[in-house]
Motif scaffolding. Structure first.
Motif, PDB file in Angstrom:
ATOM      1  N   PHE A 241       0.852  -1.177   0.000  1.00  0.00           N
ATOM      2  CA  PHE A 241       0.000   0.000   0.000  1.00  0.00           C
ATOM      3  C   PHE A 241       0.890   1.230   0.000  1.00  0.00           C
ATOM      4  O   PHE A 241       1.804   1.340   0.825  1.00  0.00           O
TER       5      PHE A 241
ATOM      6  N   SER B  31      -4.906   4.419   4.676  1.00  0.00           N
ATOM      7  CA  SER B  31      -6.292   4.274   4.218  1.00  0.00           C
ATOM      8  C   SER B  31      -7.215   5.332   4.812  1.00  0.00           C
ATOM      9  O   SER B  31      -8.409   5.088   4.979  1.00  0.00           O
TER      10      SER B  31
ATOM     11  N   TYR C 265     -10.803   6.047   3.604  1.00  0.00           N
ATOM     12  CA  TYR C 265     -11.811   4.996   3.743  1.00  0.00           C
ATOM     13  C   TYR C 265     -12.123   4.842   5.225  1.00  0.00           C
ATOM     14  O   TYR C 265     -11.226   4.603   6.033  1.00  0.00           O
TER      15      TYR C 265
ATOM     16  N   TYR D 142      -9.058   0.068   3.616  1.00  0.00           N
ATOM     17  CA  TYR D 142      -9.220  -0.279   2.197  1.00  0.00           C
ATOM     18  C   TYR D 142     -10.141  -1.487   2.052  1.00  0.00           C
ATOM     19  O   TYR D 142      -9.970  -2.484   2.756  1.00  0.00           O
TER      20      TYR D 142
ATOM     21  N   ASP E  53     -12.515  -5.039   5.235  1.00  0.00           N
ATOM     22  CA  ASP E  53     -11.822  -3.754   5.223  1.00  0.00           C
ATOM     23  C   ASP E  53     -10.483  -3.912   5.934  1.00  0.00           C
ATOM     24  O   ASP E  53     -10.405  -4.528   7.000  1.00  0.00           O
TER      25      ASP E  53
END
Length: 90
Positions: A30, A34, A37, A41, A76
């Protein structure tokens, strides 16, 4: 963010343990946290497999149907990052 990671058999069956080289397994990199979100993710994972069989007295291997795909539950994955500023000693 959309990324597709493909792992061959050697990478996907590598069991990770502390101290082992993470590049030897199936890994996803990555590039940033994140934070865009709410829960991390969104990740979907699946695997595709094929099989063959041969019975006693059978000269050839027989395929068991078409390649089958198994999809795992979506989840997630929160990804965090740390940023630091290094300055010369004072």
């Amino acid at each position: 963010m959309t990324s597709l990671q493909h792992c061959d058999t050697a990478h996907s069956t590598y069991e990770w343990a502390s101290g082992r080289d993470p590049r030897a397994g199936c890994t996803i990199r990555f590039d940033k946290a994140s934070v865009g979100y709410a829960n991390g993710y969104p990740v979907d994972a699946s695997t595709t497999w094929t099989a063959q069989w041969r019975g006693t007295g059978q000269p050839n291997w027989e395929d068991i149907g078409d390649p089958n795909q198994i999809e795992g539950p979506a989840f997630d994955l929160p990804v965090a990052e740390v940023q630091s500023i290094a300055t010369a000693g004072r």
